[in-house]
Scaffold this motif. Structure first.
Motif, short mmCIF file in Angstrom:
data_model
loop_
_atom_site.label_atom_id
_atom_site.label_comp_id
_atom_site.label_asym_id
_atom_site.label_seq_id
_atom_site.Cartn_x
_atom_site.Cartn_y
_atom_site.Cartn_z
N ASP A 38 0.84 -1.19 0.00
CA ASP A 38 0.00 0.00 0.00
C ASP A 38 0.89 1.25 0.00
OD1 ASP A 38 -2.88 1.15 0.62
OD2 ASP A 38 -1.47 2.17 1.94
N SER A 39 0.69 2.13 -0.99
CA SER A 39 1.56 3.29 -1.17
C SER A 39 1.53 4.23 0.03
CB SER A 39 1.20 4.05 -2.44
OG SER A 39 -0.16 4.48 -2.40
N LYS A 40 0.35 4.42 0.64
CA LYS A 40 0.24 5.32 1.79
C LYS A 40 0.99 4.76 2.99
CE LYS A 40 -1.22 9.17 3.47
NZ LYS A 40 -0.68 10.44 2.92
N LYS A 41 0.87 3.46 3.22
CA LYS A 41 1.58 2.85 4.33
C LYS A 41 3.09 2.92 4.12
CE LYS A 41 -2.07 -0.37 5.73
NZ LYS A 41 -2.45 -1.80 5.89
N ASN A 75 10.24 11.59 -1.20
CA ASN A 75 9.44 12.33 -2.17
C ASN A 75 8.53 11.36 -2.92
OD1 ASN A 75 8.42 13.89 -4.36
ND2 ASN A 75 10.17 15.28 -4.18
N SER A 76 7.33 11.15 -2.37
CA SER A 76 6.40 10.20 -2.98
C SER A 76 5.77 10.76 -4.25
CB SER A 76 5.30 9.82 -1.98
OG SER A 76 4.60 10.97 -1.54
N ARG A 77 5.69 12.08 -4.35
CA ARG A 77 5.06 12.70 -5.52
C ARG A 77 5.90 12.49 -6.78
NH1 ARG A 77 2.15 18.46 -5.22
NH2 ARG A 77 1.21 17.21 -3.55
N GLU A 78 7.21 12.62 -6.63
CA GLU A 78 8.10 12.46 -7.78
C GLU A 78 8.83 11.12 -7.75
OE1 GLU A 78 10.52 15.86 -8.67
OE2 GLU A 78 9.10 17.22 -7.70
N ASN A 79 8.42 10.25 -6.84
CA ASN A 79 8.90 8.86 -6.81
C ASN A 79 10.41 8.72 -6.65
OD1 ASN A 79 6.41 7.40 -7.01
ND2 ASN A 79 6.29 8.08 -9.14
N TYR A 80 10.97 9.37 -5.66
CA TYR A 80 12.38 9.15 -5.37
C TYR A 80 12.66 9.37 -3.89
CZ TYR A 80 13.23 14.24 -5.23
OH TYR A 80 13.21 15.57 -4.92
N LEU A 81 13.78 8.81 -3.44
CA LEU A 81 14.31 9.02 -2.11
C LEU A 81 15.71 9.62 -2.25
CD1 LEU A 81 13.53 5.56 -0.43
CD2 LEU A 81 12.06 7.58 -0.48
N VAL A 82 16.16 10.31 -1.22
CA VAL A 82 17.54 10.79 -1.17
C VAL A 82 18.19 10.22 0.08
CG1 VAL A 82 19.05 12.80 -0.96
CG2 VAL A 82 17.02 12.92 -2.41
N LEU A 115 14.73 -2.61 -1.77
CA LEU A 115 15.80 -2.64 -2.76
C LEU A 115 15.78 -1.36 -3.58
CD1 LEU A 115 15.40 -6.30 -4.06
CD2 LEU A 115 16.79 -5.47 -2.15
N GLY A 116 16.94 -0.97 -4.09
CA GLY A 116 17.01 0.24 -4.90
C GLY A 116 18.26 0.26 -5.76
N ILE A 132 17.68 7.76 -5.21
CA ILE A 132 17.33 6.37 -5.52
C ILE A 132 15.83 6.27 -5.76
CG2 ILE A 132 19.25 5.54 -4.10
CD1 ILE A 132 17.23 4.72 -1.96
N PRO A 133 15.34 5.21 -6.42
CA PRO A 133 13.90 5.10 -6.71
C PRO A 133 13.07 4.96 -5.44
CG PRO A 133 15.18 3.52 -8.00
CD PRO A 133 16.09 4.06 -6.96
N TYR A 134 11.87 5.49 -5.49
CA TYR A 134 10.90 5.32 -4.41
C TYR A 134 10.39 3.88 -4.49
CZ TYR A 134 7.04 6.62 -1.32
OH TYR A 134 6.16 6.73 -0.26
#
Length: 226
Positions: A38-41, A75-82, A115-116, A132-134
């Motif tokens: 679930d994306s929100k979780k 950043n869930s809106r743009e689908n990435y993590l830093v 994983l990323g 890295i990818p969300y």
């Protein structure tokens, strides 16, 4: 490394099937409980991890070199993590784009893994940080707040549910704890429920003939074969 489930799912997935829709027949009940799609979780879990400043353990390209980092941005809106630079610092000098990352974290009784790969590298004050990818699938588990007591099949405890349309559904407990229970229902009956359903009346017949009468919420459901 803990949590081998994600790699197991990817290895068994058909090429034409999205990785975030694993075949639930490949995993058992215990594994399914730790899987979050679930994306929100996922967003909530990642935000808690970032705000707690919990240390990430990172394995790069499946080798034996283990390094550490921090989650800097979700950043869930743009689908990435830093994530922050890796420690020991020498590792940062050897990395390239598309390096595969196996990321895990343990904090406050919780365990997280996903994983990323490295999508981009930037610098601030001569220190690198990585985009890295969300993740669209993570493994997450929490230490139980109450002990779960298993129920022997040879000494079943009956449970009866009254649905919203006043239908009676009978089953047997598999385990029980202070916070809830797991019940076994026949396959035709389980189709009457779905996660988050509110069951207005539930009666559990205890071995000493006493009754537990309560209302419940359905949290998870698993096929009878699990």
């Amino acid at each position: 490394m803990p949590f081998p489930l994600i790699k197991q799912l990817i290895a068994n997935d058909d090429p034409g099937v999205k990785k975030n829709k694993p075949d639930m027949k490949l995993i058992n009940e215990k594994q399914a409980e730790s899987l979050v799609l679930d994306s929100k979780k996922i967003e909530n879990i990642l935000n808690k991890t970032q705000k707690s400043h919990a240390l990430l353990t990172v394995q790069i390209n499946d080798n034996k070199n283990i390094c550490s980092s921090l989650l800097l941005e979700v950043n869930s809106r743009e689908n990435y993590l830093v994530i922050d630079e890796f420690f020991p610092k020498e590792i940062n000098q050897t990395l390239n784009l598309n390096e595969k990352l196996d990321i895990s974290c343990h904090y406050s009784g919780s365990s997280l893994r996903f994983l990323g790969e490295i999508l981009d590298v930037s610098e601030q004050n001569s220190s690198p940080y990585y985009k890295i990818p969300y993740p669209d699938i993570i493994e997450y588990s929490q230490r139980r707040q109450s002990h779960r007591v298993p129920i022997s099949i040879s000494s079943p405890i009956k449970v009866t549910f009254t649905t919203l349309n006043n239908a009676l559904v009978h089953g047997e407990l598999r385990d029980i704890s202070y916070g809830g229970f797991c019940a076994r229902l026949n396959p035709p009956l389980i189709e009457r429920f779905k996660p988050n359903d509110q069951i207005p009346r539930c009666i559990v017949q205890m071995p000493d003939s006493s009754l537990i009468v309560c209302s419940i919420e359905v949290r998870r459901m698993f096929p009878a074969s699990l």
